[in-house]
Design an enzyme around this catalytic site. Structure first.
Site, PDB file in Angstrom:
ATOM      1  N   GLY B  75       0.993  -1.477   0.214  1.00 18.66           N
ATOM      2  CA  GLY B  75       0.176  -0.371  -0.492  1.00 18.66           C
ATOM      3  C   GLY B  75       0.987   1.366  -0.016  1.00 18.66           C
ATOM      4  O   GLY B  75       0.868   2.088  -0.602  1.00 18.66           O
ATOM      5  N   LYS B 119       3.954  -8.906  -6.838  1.00 16.00           N
ATOM      6  CA  LYS B 119       3.628  -7.625  -6.851  1.00 16.00           C
ATOM      7  C   LYS B 119       4.156  -6.958  -7.638  1.00 16.00           C
ATOM      8  O   LYS B 119       4.330  -5.775  -8.680  1.00 16.00           O
ATOM      9  CB  LYS B 119       3.865  -7.141  -4.959  1.00 16.00           C
ATOM     10  CG  LYS B 119       2.441  -7.160  -4.530  1.00 16.00           C
ATOM     11  CD  LYS B 119       2.297  -6.702  -3.811  1.00 16.00           C
ATOM     12  CE  LYS B 119       1.020  -6.965  -2.860  1.00 16.00           C
ATOM     13  NZ  LYS B 119       0.622  -6.966  -1.227  1.00 16.00           N
ATOM     14  N   CYS B 220      17.895   1.313  18.157  1.00 16.48           N
ATOM     15  CA  CYS B 220      18.490   1.827  19.244  1.00 16.48           C
ATOM     16  C   CYS B 220      17.372   2.519  20.301  1.00 16.48           C
ATOM     17  O   CYS B 220      17.721   2.425  21.275  1.00 16.48           O
ATOM     18  CB  CYS B 220      18.753   3.168  18.392  1.00 16.48           C
ATOM     19  SG  CYS B 220      19.975   3.133  18.084  1.00 16.48           S
ATOM     20  N   CYS B 241      -6.765  -9.162  11.687  1.00 17.06           N
ATOM     21  CA  CYS B 241      -5.383  -8.826  11.570  1.00 17.06           C
ATOM     22  C   CYS B 241      -5.515  -7.847  10.891  1.00 17.06           C
ATOM     23  O   CYS B 241      -4.209  -7.221  12.129  1.00 17.06           O
ATOM     24  CB  CYS B 241      -5.400 -10.119  10.866  1.00 17.06           C
ATOM     25  SG  CYS B 241      -3.827 -11.408  11.525  1.00 17.06           S
ATOM     26  N   CYS B 299      26.175  -0.324  14.654  1.00 20.08           N
ATOM     27  CA  CYS B 299      25.197   0.970  15.220  1.00 20.08           C
ATOM     28  C   CYS B 299      26.496   1.794  15.707  1.00 20.08           C
ATOM     29  O   CYS B 299      26.197   2.864  15.076  1.00 20.08           O
ATOM     30  CB  CYS B 299      24.156   0.981  16.085  1.00 20.08           C
ATOM     31  SG  CYS B 299      23.160   2.719  16.687  1.00 20.08           S
TER      32      CYS B 299
END
Lengths: 166, 388
Positions: B75, B119, B220, B241, B299
């Site tokens: 979407g 898709k 984080c 759902c 990170c």
């Protein structure tokens, strides 16, 4: 959040300690051993409590799991195939347990028959990385799902009892 | 089985249909070598190039030199990909493993006749027809499985326009597993990306810009959610759902691509975090610093690398910035990384909260863990499990 029965079951499943996923070569083997030991204990607990409800095994890399789970309703046994992949980010992300034969039969599923977990599952999993393993995912995810969905599917006539011949 | 006459009739009908379709495809325009700013009806780029004349964007034609990966073509992702295609992006990589279904028709972009197609393939066909200048490559697999992870990582690193990394990654996926996978790849490879999301109740959404080491990564802090101002307990989930609305998804896709364009073409300010609450039309924004104790090693590594750079920038900003707004109706403020407290679930009352809290390092107990005995081999355990 979690009912008393589930809490009790959970507390008796051995916790894990190695934080390693399938990309960590040697540590992953260590994690897999912990997974198996934890699962074996959980299944043994279930048998002792007369609540045996699933069997699982994996490929030799431990990345793909498959087996059976069953649920008793009105003294009839309903059995389903279970399967899931270990996600590459495991154990930070939980496995997505699937019951492929029920795909399309209930709205409480995502594509491919992956069960729709409660809002509580992911936060609880996230709080317990890396201590929770596959056994915990079964106890917290699939167990409660079957308990709610299977009686509903039976009452709607979506699934029906199949006599086992073998 | 039909008779020969019937079959011939079907044959005739199919031939006519094929001819019609071939004609339709020919109606698509041919490729254009250079973006022109000439204002004529036949120039698909005239209104975009006008951004230069109006002084908004200095270098619009540079959009052709950029490659963007859209991960998740649902979407949000399909609409984002269409926007980028219409803007004349150089190259698009599309990742998704799902098929188009009739249940997707409450969202934009896909059409009923595409049901059953993958898709990425369905999207690529439509997009190439809209703008043949865009180079589109599709990847039809699930990025979260061990088998596909390496291919995903190498695609992001080698499929850029000059054979290097892509210029930007847009996460338009619908699950935590895929977001964390993108986060890991982008931290490891130092790629900048936007995370986007729409709540499962369809009434809120967000985008977040992540520059590894400079802004908070996805690992984080727990995922952030826009407070919906409805009691979670009253939210009914019987028999469903997820819900979705084309409006919320298009708004989030718009925010996402707007900021992607600002980032790529260097105009305006790129939002670090922008939320959207549909029920009260509330759009909180904020910045998020990386967590020094982030679970992701890469990170933390990127944070060390960029420490000098960040401090310099902050100093400049402090010197330049006066108060932007006199009032602060929503109580929006910058958030310190130490906010990750077990009890703290709201961030400075700005209408954004953590989806859940995680215990801090000190609170994690290590007792009661199973611990394996080295003597038992994995094979033995597998056999034992089978034998139960």
């Amino acid at each position: 959040m979690v009912d008393e029965g589930t809490r009790k079951t959970l507390s008796s499943i051995p916790l894990l300690k190695t934080k390693a996923g399938p990309r960590d070569k040697e540590l992953w083997v260590e994690r897999l051993k912990e997974e198996y030991q934890s699962l074996i204990k959980y299944v043994q607990n279930n048998k002792e409590a007369d609540n045996d409800w699933f069997r699982l095994e994996s490929n030799k890399e431990g990345t793909k799991w498959f087996g059976k789970c069953w649920f008793f309703h009105d003294q009839l046994k309903y059995e389903f195939d279970v399967e899931f992949d270990i996600p590459v980010m495991y154990p930070t992300t939980a496995p997505e347990i699937a019951l492929p034969e029920l795909d399309g039969k209930t709205a409480k599923m995502y594509r491919g028959g992956k069960i729709c977990l409660s809002d509580h599952f992911k936060p609880l999993w996230a709080r317990n990385v890396p201590k929770f393993g596959i056994g915990h995912a079964m106890a917290l995810g699939l167990g409660p799902w079957l308990a709610v969905e299977i009686p509903d599917l039976i009452s709607k006539g979506v699934i029906s009892y199949k006599e086992k011949t073998g | 089985m039909g008779t020969v006459e019937e079959l011939l009739k079907i044959n005739e009908e199919l031939r006519n249909k094929l001819e019609e379709l071939t004609k339709k495809n020919h109606a698509a325009r041919s490729k254009i070598d250079e973006m022109s700013s000439q204002v004529v009806d036949s120039n698909p780029y005239s209104r975009l190039m006008a951004l230069k004349k109006m002084g908004i964007v200095k270098n619009y034609e540079q959009i052709r030199t950029y490659c963007v990966a859209v991960v998740g073509v649902g979407g949000v992702g399909s609409v984002a990909a269409e926007m980028l295609t219409r803007c004349g992006i150089g190259k698009l990589l599309l990742f998704d493993y799902d098929k188009v279904e009739l249940a997707n028709m409450n969202r934009l972009f896909f059409q009923p006749h595409q049901s059953g197609l993958s898709k990425v393939e369905a999207a690529a066909e439509t997009l190439r027809n809209i703008n043949p200048d865009v180079n589109i490559t599709t990847f039809n697999y699930n990025i979260t499985t061990v088998d596909n992870f390496e291919n995903f990582q190498s695609a992001l690193l080698t499929q850029g326009l000059s054979g290097g990394p892509v210029d930007l990654v847009l996460s338009c996926v619908d699950n935590f597993e895929a977001r964390l996978t993108i986060n890991t790849v982008c931290n490891e490879s130092d790629l900048n990306w936007f995370e986007s999301g729409v709540a499962e109740n369809a009434i809120s959404g967000h985008i977040q810009f992540i520059e590894p080491g400079r802004t908070a990564c996805f690992a984080c802090v727990p995922p952030l959610i826009v407070a919906s101002n409805i009691d979670e307990k009253t939210l009914k989930r019987d028999g469903v759902c997820a819900a979705s609305l084309p409006t919320t998804m298009a708004i989030v896709a718009g925010f996402l691509v707007q900021n992607a364009l600002k980032y790529l073409l260097k105009f305006g300010d790129v939002a670090n975090y922008l939320g959207y609450s549909a029920l009260n039309d509330f759009f909180p924004t904020m910045s998020l610093k990386p967590n020094k104790n982030c679970d992701d090693n890469f990170c933390r590594k990127r944070q060390e690398e960029k420490l000098g750079k960040v401090e310099e920038k902050v100093r400049q900003e402090i010197e330049e910035e006066g108060p932007v707004h006199e009032d602060n109706e929503w109580g929006i403020s910058l958030v310190d990384e130490s906010v990750i407290d077990e009890k703290e679930t709201t961030i400075a009352a700005s209408g954004i909260a953590f989806a859940y809290t995680v215990p801090t390092e000190g609170q994690k107990e290590t007792q009661g863990t199973s611990g394996t005995s080295k003597e038992v081999s994995l094979e033995e355990l597998m056999a034992q499990m089978k034998a139960i």
